[in-house]
Design an enzyme around this catalytic site. Structure first.
Site, mmCIF file in Angstrom:
data_model
loop_
_atom_site.group_PDB
_atom_site.id
_atom_site.type_symbol
_atom_site.label_atom_id
_atom_site.label_comp_id
_atom_site.label_asym_id
_atom_site.label_seq_id
_atom_site.Cartn_x
_atom_site.Cartn_y
_atom_site.Cartn_z
ATOM 1 C CE LYS A 71 -2.681 10.247 3.588
ATOM 2 N NZ LYS A 71 -3.192 9.537 2.404
ATOM 3 C CE LYS B 28 -14.179 5.666 0.634
ATOM 4 N NZ LYS B 28 -13.278 5.702 1.802
ATOM 5 C CG HIS C 177 -2.129 -0.843 1.102
ATOM 6 N ND1 HIS C 177 -3.273 -0.459 0.450
ATOM 7 C CD2 HIS C 177 -2.368 -2.099 1.552
ATOM 8 C CE1 HIS C 177 -4.166 -1.426 0.505
ATOM 9 N NE2 HIS C 177 -3.638 -2.440 1.164
ATOM 10 C CE LYS D 65 -6.661 13.445 0.819
ATOM 11 N NZ LYS D 65 -6.820 12.217 0.057
#
Length: 802
Positions: free
Chosen positions: A540, A646, A346, A534
């Site tokens: 990020k 999403k 991942h 998140k």
């Protein structure tokens, strides 16, 4: 029980009064919720039993998904939806004066995960059951999960997550299936039938008690199982203080991701990981042996899937069972193990590829370390035969090197399949991060782009949009999400676009009420809802987002002629308790929010909202209300992302880098329906490999950057002193590891472009529609079918449809 409204009401009232010994009028919301939950669980129990019996009697192959996280969210309405009883129950409760929405609010989000890893696992379980596939989950029943996030004066404060305060109505404790897991002790050798054998002696035992949760398929009678293990004191004698032993034992299943900055935390994490895999595999083999005599056929009937490196000890644990308990030879045991186990990677972040110090690992898990050491010796011997004299290569690929056990290397060597989770991620693994392993075993590597449960994230989370979609293209998309593509045929349907607009506005108004309730701040539903929710991590780049907001604030203040469509920037994120830098970014977001939201000169144009304790149930309110989806990770760092999917499925337009699954979103939706900025992955990787980036150049050459970076320490935020010195230093003194300043200009430009596009209402609605139309590819149903066909070799095993 649920055949009609009247029968449901009578049984509900009877059950409530019998269970709690009080009249309905005296009952609490919790009494009502628990009564309903227990009725639903009992309703699905016959299907649960029959599903397990069907798998047993047909001898079908079953997959067990081992994951340290399962982020389930609330299950009440989800289960009602899946069994087709939502309307009956909702109407029946309404006549009793109970609002199902209010009852749903009583249910705590299960504290079993943190971010995308755990939510992916939950979506996979949903798809497995809904596709009638024999797949189950194995995890840990954390008493307190990660933590409950509170914001106090702009700082994150962690409180215990008390999700089990009132029990968990969906679980069934199975104490008779408990398993004792050994730690510490020593290994002694002995001979048996002329062969050398080993056994683990003088171990300290911890009892793993299983709690099973039914995983209900949509419109099918398949009910799979999520088995969660709870750590409890063992009845075996121990050589330490009983209270200390009790505390240490219960800590194994107390918190997700305990702080591992010190040895005590590292040992606890290792304990958790072995506890999970040992209990799970021993339970699986116990069940297997009831129907099969030989474990040589294990891969024909069982698949074990490792979700990231946390459960990699499944490899040596299965070897231990085959060698020490089943008395197989090494070569036989290794063949069975590698054919049974598959692994999903991942991340490309080196700090996330776990490495454990031998000095801690060996005493805690002595027999497991012996087996890993033997795997390493044999693997390095094979490398030597292939690359004689290439010590540098062997050193780099070894499973044990420089005093550490490398879990990702063990996962690759000990499994038959290694997959990434987006095309670019898998390419980076094959071409750079794991290139040497790819060179010797190219057949192992494959891509499985992540997916999300469209039933949870569209049908349940956005029921009005789901109803409109069904009205437009029919109901087939619920079972076959690729059918959403038919929405593209209605691109010029003004009525459809108008209804979409009204639904989005209604969702935004609902979220605005939630924001007002939680923060006291009034936001304008007519503004652009620009959202980044998140996990808080430097790569990020929540920092890029908030620095740009600071720039917009200054622009509005300094330039009277500056005009932009009003924006509401919404953040939601937890920072790991020991992640000092991430916590500083949370504080910065709040400092900016405090300044912006209380400045009357700008707050008709700009608002900044941080919604604390981000979780699944809150996400279900945020995604349907979002206009712009911020997916702005440094290119090459985000393996895939699932939040981007999403948002897309709910009609938000992605503003992001070409990273992870953003690339595939662009390919599916079209370049005209996404806003792309920033460095490419190859450009980032080139900087890392060859240098050439100097953040100070961008600071000196771009006045916008200089103004916002200087604001971190020049009194722009009254009373904070050197609060943000760490962030300032990371950008200039430490050369901006994640290229925030390098991408700033491009990010500011794309925001201007997105703002102009939003003002063309028809054009924006068409972009939104095309995102929804092409989101079906990102359903976890597609992903699971690919895993089933290419890796697990399992088939659909349907019973009767509900």
């Amino acid at each position: 029980m649920f055949s009609n409204k009247e029968e449901f009401k009578a049984l509900f009232l009877q059950r409530l009064e019998m269970t709690y010994g009080k009249s309905f009028n005296d009952s609490t919301k919790w009494d009502q919720f628990h009564t309903l939950g227990s009725m639903i669980r009992e309703y699905i129990s016959p299907d649960w039993i029959q599903t397990n019996e069907r798998y047993r009697s047909t001898g079908t192959k079953q997959v067990y998904y081992l994951s340290i996280e399962f982020l389930l969210g609330r299950l009440l309405r989800h289960n009602l939806m899946n069994i087709g009883m939502e309307e009956v129950v909702s109407n029946g409760l309404k006549e009793l004066g109970i609002d199902l929405d209010e009852l749903e609010e009583v249910e705590a989000d299960a504290g079993l995960g943190n971010g995308g890893l755990g939510r992916l696992a939950a979506c996979f379980l949903d798809s497995l059951a809904s596709l009638n596939m024999p797949g189950h989950g194995c995890g840990i029943r954390y008493k307190h999960g990660l933590f409950e996030q509170k914001i106090v004066d702009g700082y994150q404060v962690e409180l215990p997550e008390q999700w089990l305060r009132h029990g968990h109505v969906w679980e069934v404790r199975k104490a008779d299936l408990a398993i004792n897991i050994p730690f510490w002790g020593t290994v002694e050798s002995y001979t048996e039938k002329g062969g050398l054998r080993f056994r683990h002696v003088d171990a300290e035992m911890i009892t793993a008690v299983p709690y099973d949760i039914p995983v209900v398929g949509y419109n099918t009678n398949t009910v799979n199982t999520l088995r969660l293990w709870s750590a409890e004191p063992s009845p075996y004698p121990i050589n330490k203080d009983i209270l200390k032993y009790k505390r240490e034992t219960e800590s194994v299943s107390e918190f997700l991701y305990p702080d591992d900055t010190h040895d005590e935390g590292k040992i606890l994490r290792l304990k958790q990981q072995y506890f999970l895999v040992s209990a799970s595999i021993r339970s699986i083999i116990r069940s297997y042996k009831r129907n099969h005599a030989s474990l040589l056929k294990l891969p024909q009937y069982i698949g074990l899937h490792i979700n990231d490196t946390h459960p990699v000890l499944a490899i040596p644990e299965l070897m231990r069972i085959l060698l020490d308990e089943e008395k197989l030879g090494w070569d036989q045991a290794w063949e069975v193990t590698t054919k049974t186990i598959s692994y999903t990677n991942h991340t490309t972040l080196s700090e996330a590829l776990e490495k454990w110090p031998i000095r801690l690992f060996q005493p805690l898990l002595p027999r497991i370390y012996m087996i890993i050491n033997e795997i390493n010796e044999r693997f390095c011997k094979d490398l030597w035969l292939r690359y004689p004299g290439d010590w540098e290569r062997i050193e780099a690929m070894a499973i044990i090197a420089h005093g550490k056990v490398k879990m990702a290397h063990l996962a690759i060597v000990g499994s038959h399949s290694v997959n990434g989770v987006a095309k670019i991620h898998t390419d980076i693994l094959k071409q750079r991060e794991m290139v040497r392993f790819f060179e010797i075993s190219p057949e192992k590597f494959n891509n499985k782009t992540n997916g999300i449960s469209h039933r949870r994230w569209l049908l349940k989370a956005n029921p009005r949009l789901a109803a409109l979609i069904t009205e437009t293209i029919g109901p087939s998309w619920v079972g076959n999400p690729s059918s959403l593509s038919h929405l593209g045929e209605h691109l010029n349907d003004q009525s459809l676009l108008g209804q979409m607009n009204a639904i989005k506005r209604g969702n935004k108004e609902s979220l605005a009420l939630k924001i007002k309730e939680k923060t006291g701040i009034t936001v304008d539903p007519a503004s652009i809802f620009d959202v980044q929710v998140k996990r808080l991590h430097a790569y990020k780049r929540q920092l890029l987002n908030i620095l740009h907001i600071m720039h917009l604030y200054k622009q509005i203040k300094d330039d009277q002629s500056f005009n932009m469509h009003p924006r509401t920037f919404i953040f939601g994120a937890k920072a790991s308790p020991g992640y000092y830098y991430a916590k500083k970014i949370i504080k910065l977001i709040h400092a900016v929010a405090d300044k912006v939201n209380h400045d009357p000169k700008v707050n008709d144009k700009l608002k900044v909202i941080f919604l604390e304790n981000y979780r699944v149930s809150l996400a279900e309110e945020i995604f349907p209300a979002t206009d712009i989806s911020e997916q702005i990770s440094t290119a090459s760092k985000e393996a895939s992302g699932t939040g981007n999917m999403k948002f897309m499925m709910n009609g938000a337009v992605t503003l992001g880098t070409l990273d992870g699954a953003n690339i595939e979103i662009m390919e599916k939706a079209g370049e005209e329906n996404i806003f792309v900025f920033g460095l490419s992955a190859s450009e980032v990787l080139n900087y890392y490999q060859n240098g050439g980036y100097h953040s100070r150049e961008y600071y000196h050459l771009d006045t916008r950057i200089r103004n916002v970076v200087d604001s971190l320490g020049n009194g722009f935020f009254p009373g904070v002193g050197d609060e943000f010195e760490t962030i300032y230093d990371s950008l200039l003194m430490q050369n901006d590891q994640y290229f925030v300043l390098r991408d700033f200009a491009s990010y500011a430009d794309i925001h201007k472009q997105a703002g102009k596009a939003y003002e063309n209402e028809q054009g924006w609605l068409k972009m939104s529609l095309m995102n929804i139309a092409h989101s079906g590819y990102f359903s976890s149903d597609r992903t699971i079918r690919e895993y089933a066909d290419d890796i697990w070799n399992i088939n659909s095993s349907p019973g009767a449809v509900r």
